[in-house]
Design a protein around this motif. Structure first.
Motif, PDB file in Angstrom:
ATOM      1  N   ARG A   1      -4.649  16.267  16.143  1.00  0.00           N
ATOM      2  CA  ARG A   1      -3.376  16.850  16.531  1.00  0.00           C
ATOM      3  C   ARG A   1      -2.698  16.150  17.828  1.00  0.00           C
ATOM      4  O   ARG A   1      -2.069  16.929  18.453  1.00  0.00           O
ATOM      5  N   HIS A   2      -2.730  14.857  17.775  1.00  0.00           N
ATOM      6  CA  HIS A   2      -2.032  14.422  18.855  1.00  0.00           C
ATOM      7  C   HIS A   2      -0.457  14.245  18.440  1.00  0.00           C
ATOM      8  O   HIS A   2       0.608  14.433  19.325  1.00  0.00           O
ATOM      9  N   TYR A   3       0.103  14.299  17.249  1.00  0.00           N
ATOM     10  CA  TYR A   3       1.425  14.391  16.566  1.00  0.00           C
ATOM     11  C   TYR A   3       1.236  15.182  15.369  1.00  0.00           C
ATOM     12  O   TYR A   3       0.116  15.284  14.721  1.00  0.00           O
ATOM     13  N   LYS A   4       2.550  15.575  14.904  1.00  0.00           N
ATOM     14  CA  LYS A   4       2.538  16.394  13.751  1.00  0.00           C
ATOM     15  C   LYS A   4       2.853  15.481  12.534  1.00  0.00           C
ATOM     16  O   LYS A   4       2.580  15.683  11.364  1.00  0.00           O
ATOM     17  N   ARG A   5       3.617  14.388  12.763  1.00  0.00           N
ATOM     18  CA  ARG A   5       4.192  13.502  11.931  1.00  0.00           C
ATOM     19  C   ARG A   5       3.829  12.016  12.479  1.00  0.00           C
ATOM     20  O   ARG A   5       3.832  11.690  13.469  1.00  0.00           O
ATOM     21  N   PHE A   6       3.102  11.121  11.491  1.00  0.00           N
ATOM     22  CA  PHE A   6       3.273   9.615  11.716  1.00  0.00           C
ATOM     23  C   PHE A   6       4.245   9.015  10.812  1.00  0.00           C
ATOM     24  O   PHE A   6       4.025   9.031   9.657  1.00  0.00           O
ATOM     25  N   LEU A   7       5.206   8.288  11.613  1.00  0.00           N
ATOM     26  CA  LEU A   7       6.224   7.660  10.666  1.00  0.00           C
ATOM     27  C   LEU A   7       5.500   6.109  10.675  1.00  0.00           C
ATOM     28  O   LEU A   7       6.028   5.355  11.674  1.00  0.00           O
ATOM     29  N   LEU A   8       5.451   5.686   9.568  1.00  0.00           N
ATOM     30  CA  LEU A   8       5.152   4.179   9.214  1.00  0.00           C
ATOM     31  C   LEU A   8       6.553   3.589   8.698  1.00  0.00           C
ATOM     32  O   LEU A   8       6.904   3.789   7.669  1.00  0.00           O
ATOM     33  N   VAL A   9       6.801   2.348   9.387  1.00  0.00           N
ATOM     34  CA  VAL A   9       8.314   1.701   9.385  1.00  0.00           C
ATOM     35  C   VAL A   9       8.178   0.439   9.535  1.00  0.00           C
ATOM     36  O   VAL A   9       7.157  -0.220  10.076  1.00  0.00           O
ATOM     37  N   SER A  10       8.984  -0.546   8.791  1.00  0.00           N
ATOM     38  CA  SER A  10       8.777  -1.820   8.736  1.00  0.00           C
ATOM     39  C   SER A  10      10.317  -2.404   8.762  1.00  0.00           C
ATOM     40  O   SER A  10      11.274  -1.856   8.452  1.00  0.00           O
ATOM     41  N   ASP A  11      10.239  -3.671   9.407  1.00  0.00           N
ATOM     42  CA  ASP A  11      11.593  -4.408   9.714  1.00  0.00           C
ATOM     43  C   ASP A  11      11.936  -5.073   8.354  1.00  0.00           C
ATOM     44  O   ASP A  11      13.191  -5.130   8.156  1.00  0.00           O
ATOM     45  N   HIS A  12      11.018  -5.716   7.548  1.00  0.00           N
ATOM     46  CA  HIS A  12      11.363  -6.403   6.745  1.00  0.00           C
ATOM     47  C   HIS A  12      10.034  -6.480   5.668  1.00  0.00           C
ATOM     48  O   HIS A  12       9.146  -6.342   6.122  1.00  0.00           O
ATOM     49  N   GLY A  13      10.262  -7.178   4.546  1.00  0.00           N
ATOM     50  CA  GLY A  13       9.211  -7.692   3.649  1.00  0.00           C
ATOM     51  C   GLY A  13       8.832  -9.072   4.141  1.00  0.00           C
ATOM     52  O   GLY A  13       9.196  -9.715   4.770  1.00  0.00           O
ATOM     53  N   ALA A  14       8.342  -9.500   2.810  1.00  0.00           N
ATOM     54  CA  ALA A  14       8.278 -10.915   2.561  1.00  0.00           C
ATOM     55  C   ALA A  14       7.760 -11.388   1.264  1.00  0.00           C
ATOM     56  O   ALA A  14       7.483 -10.609   0.413  1.00  0.00           O
ATOM     57  N   SER A  15       7.850 -12.590   1.129  1.00  0.00           N
ATOM     58  CA  SER A  15       7.889 -13.084  -0.299  1.00  0.00           C
ATOM     59  C   SER A  15       6.706 -14.227  -0.465  1.00  0.00           C
ATOM     60  O   SER A  15       6.748 -15.208   0.479  1.00  0.00           O
ATOM     61  N   ARG A  16       5.720 -14.091  -1.033  1.00  0.00           N
ATOM     62  CA  ARG A  16       4.896 -15.123  -1.643  1.00  0.00           C
ATOM     63  C   ARG A  16       4.954 -16.048  -2.564  1.00  0.00           C
ATOM     64  O   ARG A  16       4.996 -17.316  -2.474  1.00  0.00           O
ATOM     65  N   LEU A  17       6.110 -15.591  -3.507  1.00  0.00           N
ATOM     66  CA  LEU A  17       6.414 -16.347  -4.421  1.00  0.00           C
ATOM     67  C   LEU A  17       7.478 -17.273  -4.104  1.00  0.00           C
ATOM     68  O   LEU A  17       7.589 -18.492  -4.886  1.00  0.00           O
ATOM     69  N   ALA A  18       8.199 -17.016  -2.897  1.00  0.00           N
ATOM     70  CA  ALA A  18       9.173 -18.166  -2.635  1.00  0.00           C
ATOM     71  C   ALA A  18       8.285 -19.343  -2.076  1.00  0.00           C
ATOM     72  O   ALA A  18       8.741 -20.484  -2.223  1.00  0.00           O
ATOM     73  N   VAL A  19       7.220 -19.260  -1.536  1.00  0.00           N
ATOM     74  CA  VAL A  19       6.361 -20.282  -0.972  1.00  0.00           C
ATOM     75  C   VAL A  19       5.823 -21.076  -2.248  1.00  0.00           C
ATOM     76  O   VAL A  19       6.018 -22.299  -2.522  1.00  0.00           O
ATOM     77  N   LEU A  20       5.282 -20.229  -3.459  1.00  0.00           N
ATOM     78  CA  LEU A  20       4.871 -21.091  -4.632  1.00  0.00           C
ATOM     79  C   LEU A  20       5.809 -21.697  -5.357  1.00  0.00           C
ATOM     80  O   LEU A  20       5.609 -22.843  -5.972  1.00  0.00           O
ATOM     81  N   ARG A  21       7.275 -21.413  -5.228  1.00  0.00           N
ATOM     82  CA  ARG A  21       8.304 -21.978  -5.900  1.00  0.00           C
ATOM     83  C   ARG A  21       8.614 -23.526  -5.374  1.00  0.00           C
ATOM     84  O   ARG A  21       8.970 -24.320  -6.142  1.00  0.00           O
ATOM     85  N   ARG A  22       8.393 -23.777  -3.942  1.00  0.00           N
ATOM     86  CA  ARG A  22       8.458 -24.858  -3.341  1.00  0.00           C
ATOM     87  C   ARG A  22      10.037 -25.802  -4.003  1.00  0.00           C
ATOM     88  O   ARG A  22      10.038 -26.914  -4.169  1.00  0.00           O
ATOM     89  N   LYS A  23      11.120 -24.988  -3.951  1.00  0.00           N
ATOM     90  CA  LYS A  23      12.229 -25.231  -4.117  1.00  0.00           C
ATOM     91  C   LYS A  23      13.141 -25.494  -2.905  1.00  0.00           C
ATOM     92  O   LYS A  23      13.449 -24.725  -2.109  1.00  0.00           O
TER      93      LYS A  23
END
Length: 371
Positions: free
Chosen positions: A222-244
């Motif tokens: 009961r430290h908080y009533k809500r826990f807000l999980l947020v992110s600044d951006h995602g990431a791409s694995r497939l852009a690494v595999l592409r090697r373009k």
């Protein structure tokens, strides 16, 4: 480690002798699945990986089907360490149409939330690919979850996408860099040139599991009533595999493994977006002259880099029950099927997911919803 090496003797049998009890084995399971395919027994051998691969059915208006199919295909290719030609076509088509612009920004979502007695937790690099896994963790820990789908600002770099955290009032906030470090920092311990298999996913799932554990503990105390999980951006694995690599050197040093760079002219890049003084690549290309990625990249405008979740966690109200009104349901293939749900307390945003498709419910009164 000795056991894992010797267990590789019989490839077909080796998977059945592994457990998810150690990091070494979890990485070995992912390596095996990457090379041999997913088998049904993975649900027992490594439940977290099975939960990650489960299809997450998005609920964000007219983009729901697109995102549901896209991220189901994305996760499959990330784990199998392959790039499918028709998916590359889809990425390049979306790179021009930029459907993500129809999503609300992360700040618009956060501005509309109730912030009373709320703890803000910023998990850097958390994309929507992990939502099926997070929903399963939350279910196991008996929490209530509300998920909003938003978009990051371009380019998808932290400096452009941290204002939500800086503007948060008070000290009830925290930033976690572990996921970001795992994806593209030497401190994360993974490097694409040393091991091309996606074994870093094991650490990603461990980190996220730890965050949900923290949320469950903080809420239970009961430290908080809500826990807000947020992110600044995602990431791409497939852009690494592409090697373009793009066809020419830029006169500015490519940033973030070449996914974006400072604006320059003239340029001939059909998949580039101009935003905030940057040229941002929306396909899987990268500018020359930048440091190669570790295992994943961000900075660009692919869906996996731009689309981010805003997740609200609370203690579940155990007094709320839901029941089906009808004892028997008639299935009519011409007119469809209807069911009525009874809730003993007021609820909102009711929907039913059946066979990978989401059906929205509409309210009959304060307690009944028809689907």
């Amino acid at each position: 480690a000795d056991f894992v090496v010797n267990n590789r003797k019989n490839i077909a049998e080796s998977i059945y002798k592994l457990t998810d009890g150690t990091k070494t084995e979890r990485e070995e399971i992912i390596a095996w699945v990457s090379q041999n395919g997913v088998i049904p027994q993975i649900a027992d051998i490594y439940p977290a990986l099975s939960a990650y691969l489960k299809k997450y059915v998005f609920n964000c208006g007219d983009l729901s089907n697109l995102l549901t199919e896209y991220f189901d295909e994305y996760k499959r290719q990330k784990v199998s360490n392959t790039l499918e030609a028709d998916f590359i076509e889809k990425v390049e088509k979306l790179a021009k149409s930029r459907e993500f612009n129809r999503l609300p920004t992360r700040n618009e979502i956060i501005d509309g939330l109730n912030k009373d007695d709320t703890y803000l937790y910023w998990l850097d690099s958390l994309g929507v690919e992990y939502l099926a896994f997070i929903v399963e963790l939350v279910r196991m820990r008996g929490l209530s979850i509300s998920i909003n789908i938003a978009r990051a600002e371009l380019p998808t770099i932290t400096s452009i996408n941290r204002d939500f955290f800086d503007a948060w009032q008070g000290a009830r906030k925290e930033k976690n860099d572990q996921l970001d470090d795992t994806k593209h920092s030497d401190a994360g311990g993974y490097n694409f040139e040393n091991n091309v298999l996606p074994i870093h996913l094991a650490k990603e799932l461990d980190i996220i599991s730890g965050v949900i554990d923290k949320a469950a503990t903080e809420l239970a105390l009961r430290h908080y009533k809500r826990f807000l999980l947020v992110s600044d951006h995602g990431a791409s694995r497939l852009a690494v595999l592409r090697r373009k690599e793009e066809k020419y050197e830029t006169d500015t040093k490519g940033e973030h493994s070449g996914r974006c760079c400072k604006m320059f002219e003239p340029y001939d890049l059909p998949f580039a977006a101009e935003e905030n003084g940057y040229l941002v690549l929306a396909d899987y290309g990268r500018f020359k002259g930048s440091r190669a990625a570790n295992v994943e990249v961000h900075g660009g405008a692919s869906l996996e880099e731009v689309v981010v979740p805003v997740i609200e966690l609370m203690l579940k109200d155990s007094n709320i029950t839901v029941e089906m009104v009808e004892e028997f349901v008639t299935v009519d293939f011409r007119t469809g099927t209807e069911i009525t749900l009874f809730f003993n307390s007021p609820v909102k945003n009711v929907s039913v997911v059946l066979n990978g498709k989401r059906y929205s419910a509409f309210s009959l009164d304060g307690n009944h919803y028809k689907v």
